[in-house]
Scaffold this active site. Structure first.
Site, mmCIF file in Angstrom:
data_model
loop_
_atom_site.group_PDB
_atom_site.id
_atom_site.type_symbol
_atom_site.label_atom_id
_atom_site.label_comp_id
_atom_site.label_asym_id
_atom_site.label_seq_id
_atom_site.Cartn_x
_atom_site.Cartn_y
_atom_site.Cartn_z
ATOM 1 N N ASP A 161 2.842 20.042 -20.985
ATOM 2 C CA ASP A 161 2.085 18.922 -21.170
ATOM 3 C C ASP A 161 2.958 17.902 -21.903
ATOM 4 O O ASP A 161 3.022 17.874 -23.051
ATOM 5 C CB ASP A 161 0.729 19.088 -22.085
ATOM 6 N N ARG A 207 -11.897 15.428 -35.054
ATOM 7 C CA ARG A 207 -11.243 16.214 -34.138
ATOM 8 C C ARG A 207 -11.591 17.735 -34.962
ATOM 9 O O ARG A 207 -11.003 18.150 -35.770
ATOM 10 C CB ARG A 207 -9.654 16.121 -34.137
ATOM 11 N N PHE A 246 -17.793 14.960 -27.570
ATOM 12 C CA PHE A 246 -17.442 14.070 -28.617
ATOM 13 C C PHE A 246 -17.469 12.422 -28.067
ATOM 14 O O PHE A 246 -17.607 11.697 -28.867
ATOM 15 C CB PHE A 246 -16.155 14.473 -29.144
ATOM 16 N N TYR A 273 0.709 -1.200 0.107
ATOM 17 C CA TYR A 273 -0.103 -0.012 0.020
ATOM 18 C C TYR A 273 0.722 1.218 -0.182
ATOM 19 O O TYR A 273 0.311 2.231 -0.715
ATOM 20 C CB TYR A 273 -0.924 0.064 1.026
ATOM 21 N N PHE A 329 -6.196 21.286 -25.289
ATOM 22 C CA PHE A 329 -6.612 20.081 -25.295
ATOM 23 C C PHE A 329 -7.609 19.955 -24.669
ATOM 24 O O PHE A 329 -7.703 20.473 -23.538
ATOM 25 C CB PHE A 329 -5.322 19.032 -24.871
ATOM 26 N N THR A 330 -8.495 19.003 -24.947
ATOM 27 C CA THR A 330 -9.883 18.648 -24.429
ATOM 28 C C THR A 330 -9.859 18.667 -22.822
ATOM 29 O O THR A 330 -10.506 19.480 -22.100
ATOM 30 C CB THR A 330 -10.624 17.583 -24.954
ATOM 31 N N LYS A 364 0.496 7.574 -23.700
ATOM 32 C CA LYS A 364 0.878 7.700 -25.175
ATOM 33 C C LYS A 364 2.561 7.161 -25.143
ATOM 34 O O LYS A 364 2.784 6.103 -25.348
ATOM 35 C CB LYS A 364 0.827 9.167 -25.363
HETATM 36 C C1 LIG Z 1 -4.130 12.080 -23.751
HETATM 37 C C2 LIG Z 1 -3.762 13.340 -23.483
HETATM 38 C C3 LIG Z 1 -3.812 14.107 -22.237
HETATM 39 C C4 LIG Z 1 -4.819 13.295 -21.067
HETATM 40 O O1 LIG Z 1 -4.297 12.156 -20.630
HETATM 41 P P1 LIG Z 1 -4.920 10.830 -20.142
HETATM 42 O O2 LIG Z 1 -4.179 9.966 -19.994
HETATM 43 O O3 LIG Z 1 -5.952 10.567 -21.511
HETATM 44 O O4 LIG Z 1 -5.730 11.395 -19.135
HETATM 45 C C5 LIG Z 1 -3.487 15.458 -22.035
HETATM 46 N N1 LIG Z 1 -2.900 16.053 -22.860
HETATM 47 C C6 LIG Z 1 -2.735 15.566 -24.224
HETATM 48 C C7 LIG Z 1 -1.882 16.240 -25.127
HETATM 49 C C8 LIG Z 1 -3.273 14.069 -24.525
HETATM 50 O O5 LIG Z 1 -2.997 13.581 -25.581
#
Ligand SMILES: *Cc1c(COP(=O)(O)O)cnc(C)c1O
Length: 463
Positions: free
Chosen positions: A215, A382, A448, A72, A124-125, A258
């Site tokens: 980011d 997109r 979306f 933990y 970004f969303t 990613k």
């Molecule tokens: C995917 C993504 C995020 C968010 O990450 P999650 O792991 O999906 O929560 C943030 N910024 C960018 C540019 C992304 O492609």
């Protein structure tokens, strides 16, 4: 003769995928409300919906999964992750989160006060949603070329320093807790930021006491573009370049799904001890103990190992090369795509592709549905649907109206890319038969993901 190159890995495990008929797909996409997010993956032949969490892990990562220490607190896999982040990213403090948006939530709540402004090189969303939830206003400071699908600028993700200065003059530096710097820029088409620009952003922000939060979701892919395109960088390794890139930032949010080559995970990293302390206090409420955040020990181990693999020059060169291989086939056939081809995806320019459909009728959404219908290839919109609505309820109508063909890492072969190219090219030749869509269900945020549509008349496409 130019010699062909192949994948720098061999296949150890396979997963069968479904070959379906046009009639079958026609029913499947109707049941999904013409939204590719609502399709069942078992009905998909080649899944280019996203590169998020869809990577194939290496044998070394899978071996690491067996070494999960599910304690933990104080799991040894956390220390492996912390070491990987220190070594490859160069940040001393790390807080694991369940994925990137967990880290965005923490940093937005910690740094943003209501009424603040957060400049960023394109929205970004999830990032913008968290900034707005914290009471902030996102301000786009990406260079104009990023919004122009025809511009072949080598670093279309660069920040326009004049726009940052203008914002500082307008609202004052004390209303800007940080600049949000994305590398590469997802919404611009996976377009990179140059080292020179990152350095200049760092210098400008430091002069005004504004942090730079990166980011870093696709930072290794950005490093490869710098190696390839920026004068004087060709002789360096991507690993070295990445370290320098991030030296111009104060911290980062990371979606491990990613570039880190794992199926789940993320983290927040910072150079600032007090930001780290606040994040460690907050993560226990929303994610878990600071030594695991939202992750299991085995997932942290896989991510730690993926971090070293993601900066391998041969891997990156093949990875970016595969995306480009698909893009170039489309370009040769005259299909309008965003140029230059970006790091993780090929983006179809849906406005040019379907110039007979007005943006209010969601051309990119219609094109993604038509592509699935044609070949079982799943992609995503997109454009207007993803951009959502302003706080006053009006639609954003973004300049870029795109369909994203996102390539998962190490999953598909170049032959799969050929099948995708054939389908897109065929569809382009019959584009007049594709009709727009009407939205019949709209959720209040991030619409979306779950919105539903109906064709505006006639056949969407007739495979
Ligand atoms: C995917 C993504 C995020 C968010 O990450 P999650 O792991 O999906 O929560 C943030 N910024 C960018 C540019 C992304 O492609």
């Amino acid at each position: 003769m130019t010699r062909r190159r192949a994948e720098p890995f061999k296949i150890k495990v396979v997963e069968p995928i479904a070959v379906t008929t046009g009639d079958y797909r026609s029913q499947a996409i109707r049941e999904a409300g013409y939204n590719t997010f609502l399709l069942n993956s078992r009905d998909v032949y080649i899944d280019l919906l996203t590169d998020s969490g869809t990577s194939a892990m290496s044998d070394d990562q899978w071996a690491g999964m067996m070494l999960g220490d599910e304690a933990y607190a104080g799991s040894r896999n956390f220390f492996a992750l912390e070491e990987a982040v220190r070594e490859i990213y160069g940040y001393p403090h790390v807080v694991p989160t369940h994925q990137g948006r967990g880290a965005e939530h923490l940093i937005s709540q910690i740094l943003i006060r209501p009424g603040d402004y957060i400049p960023g090189n394109m929205y970004f969303t999830t990032t913008r949603a968290h900034q707005e939830r914290a009471g902030g206003t996102f301000v786009d400071v990406v260079i104009d070329e990023a919004h122009d699908p025809r511009s072949r600028h080598p670093f279309k993700g660069d920040v326009d320093l004049a726009k940052v200065r203008e914002l500082i003059d307008r609202v004052g530096a004390d209303r800007i807790p940080y600049l949000s710097l994305a590398v590469t820029v997802n919404m611009a088409g996976g377009q990179p930021v140059s080292l020179a620009n990152m350095k200049a952003v760092h210098q400008l922000c430091r002069r005004h006491g504004i942090r730079v939060m990166c980011d870093a979701t696709r930072c290794a892919e950005n490093a490869f573009f710098i190696k390839e395109r920026e004068p004087g960088q060709a002789g360096r390794s991507c690993r070295e370049i990445l370290k320098e890139m991030l030296s111009y930032t104060d911290g980062c949010t990371m979606s491990g799904k990613k570039d880190c080559l794992v199926n789940i995970g993320g983290f927040l990293a910072t150079r600032e001890a007090d930001v780290f302390q606040k994040a460690a206090q907050m993560v226990v409420i929303f994610e878990g103990m600071p030594s695991y955040g939202g992750m299991s020990g085995r997932d942290m181990e896989a991510m730690a190992r993926g971090i070293y693999e993601m900066v391998d020059d041969d891997y990156l060169s093949w990875r970016i090369g595969q995306v480009r291989y698909l893009g170039e086939q489309l370009l040769q056939a005259g299909v309008p795509i965003i140029e230059p081809v970006g790091g993780h995806a090929v983006f179809l320019d849906a406005r040019a592709f379907l110039s007979h459909i007005e943006q209010a009728h969601y051309p990119a959404q219609a094109l993604a549905a038509a592509l699935y219908l044609d070949s079982g290839v799943r992609t995503m919109e997109r454009g207007n649907v993803s951009a959502g609505r302003r706080p006053d309820g009006s639609e954003y109508f973004p300049k870029l109206e795109m369909v994203r063909l996102t390539i998962p890492r190490r999953v598909y072969t170049d032959r799969h890319m050929d099948v995708v190219a054939d389908s897109v090219i065929d569809l382009y030749r019959q584009r007049d038969r594709i009709q727009g869509l009407r939205m019949v269900y709209e959720p209040p945020t991030l619409r979306f993901f779950t919105a539903r549509f109906e064709p505006r008349g006639g056949m969407l496409a007739n495979p």
